[in-house]
Design an enzyme around this catalytic site. Structure first.
Site, PDB file in Angstrom:
ATOM      1  N   ARG A 292       4.933   3.404   1.024  1.00 55.33           N
ATOM      2  CA  ARG A 292       6.345   3.441   1.389  1.00 55.33           C
ATOM      3  C   ARG A 292       6.542   4.346   2.596  1.00 55.33           C
ATOM      4  NH1 ARG A 292       9.614   4.428  -4.266  1.00 55.33           N
ATOM      5  NH2 ARG A 292       9.132   2.433  -5.278  1.00 55.33           N
TER       6      ARG A 292
ATOM      7  N   GLU B  61       0.791  -1.226   0.000  1.00 54.40           N
ATOM      8  CA  GLU B  61       0.000   0.000   0.000  1.00 54.40           C
ATOM      9  C   GLU B  61       0.825   1.277   0.000  1.00 54.40           C
ATOM     10  OE1 GLU B  61      -3.354   0.536  -0.256  1.00 54.40           O
ATOM     11  OE2 GLU B  61      -3.387  -1.576  -0.797  1.00 54.40           O
TER      12      GLU B  61
ATOM     13  N   ASP C  87      -4.330  -3.368  13.802  1.00 56.06           N
ATOM     14  CA  ASP C  87      -3.202  -4.245  13.448  1.00 56.06           C
ATOM     15  C   ASP C  87      -2.167  -4.228  14.570  1.00 56.06           C
ATOM     16  OD1 ASP C  87      -1.630  -5.976  11.960  1.00 56.06           O
ATOM     17  OD2 ASP C  87      -0.683  -4.383  10.789  1.00 56.06           O
TER      18      ASP C  87
END
Length: 267
Positions: free
Chosen positions: A33, A31, A160
């Protein structure tokens, strides 16, 4: 490979200005950098998260999704930062261009710190023996639980939670001048816990969502640090003492665990 990627997805314009410090690519995922650069002055490090255009998506849809996701992440971080949750501060952003500039968190990931600490202990069995309450690893688990409690108290779920998405910042570190703190050598479990990578975070007051957040971390912890699995109970105790609504969340956690076990049995 990196050169080919740079040719296809060059860095955002903000990193190409003459006054900019040459960026360093830290991580690269599907998705986006993450670059290390500087903000305002060359001695103030910062992290720049960039979501490059996706060639497989319609340009208009891609631009809308990128803008919405970056804006959502920035709002969550700003809310947490205002409430005193240990997260990176947001310095600047341009959702239309796909980038957000944040405070650079010095230190090592919690995952590295725990594994280095475990590596210094003899492997006599599958798990480490019972450790005293005052040991550094127990104190770290308490700090992690307190950080997550503060996060959930603010009305945010991470989405997450893993020990890779937590940093151990040396105490006393000055983010403005980069002065080192009291700790920071690799393998240390000392330092302030800072939660990072809020790309999947949402604002939610749901006990179910909070319980799933904890369950994701519990499963990740058991997988990444199996020898220290028993210490997760210390984390939950600290979470409970930090967040007054934790009791109902922990009841939900039992339900989530049960559903997880059923899924495992059914394959």
């Amino acid at each position: 490979m990196a050169a080919a990627d740079d040719a296809q997805f060059p860095p955002p314009k903000v990193l190409t200005y003459p006054a900019s410090t040459p960026p360093t690519l830290i991580t690269q995922g599907a998705e986006g950098r993450l670059y290390k650069t500087t903000h305002l002055t060359r001695d103030r490090p910062c992290a720049l998260k960039y979501r490059p255009p996706k060639p497989y998506r319609h340009p208009v849809l891609d631009a809308r999704l990128t803008k919405a996701r970056l804006s959502s992440e920035a709002k969550v971080l700003e809310r947490c930062w205002r409430e005193g949750v240990p997260v990176p501060a947001v310095y600047a952003m341009d959702p239309a261009a796909g980038w957000m500039m944040m405070e650079w968190i010095e230190g090592i990931p919690v995952r590295v710190g725990i594994n280095e600490w475990l590596g210094d202990r003899p492997e006599e069995g599958a798990e480490i023996p019972q450790v005293a309450d005052e040991t550094p690893i127990v104190d770290l688990m308490k700090r992690i639980g307190a950080a997550i409690g503060a996060l959930h108290k603010t009305g945010v779920v991470h989405g997450d939670l893993t020990t890779s998405n937590m940093m151990l910042r040396p105490r006393g570190f000055n983010p403005v001048d980069g002065a080192p703190g009291d700790e920071g050598k690799a393998g240390s479990v000392e330092g302030d816990v800072v939660l990072i990578d809020f790309g999947l975070a949402t604002q939610s007051m749901s006990d179910e969502d909070r319980a799933v957040d904890l369950y994701v971390l519990e499963r990740a912890f058991a997988s990444t640090h199996p020898r220290a699995e028993r210490l997760f109970a210390t984390l939950l105790e600290s979470y409970k003492s930090t967040f007054k609504k934790a009791s109902s969340v922990l009841i939900k956690l039992e339900d989530v665990r049960m559903r997880g076990r059923k899924r495992s049995m059914l394959g």
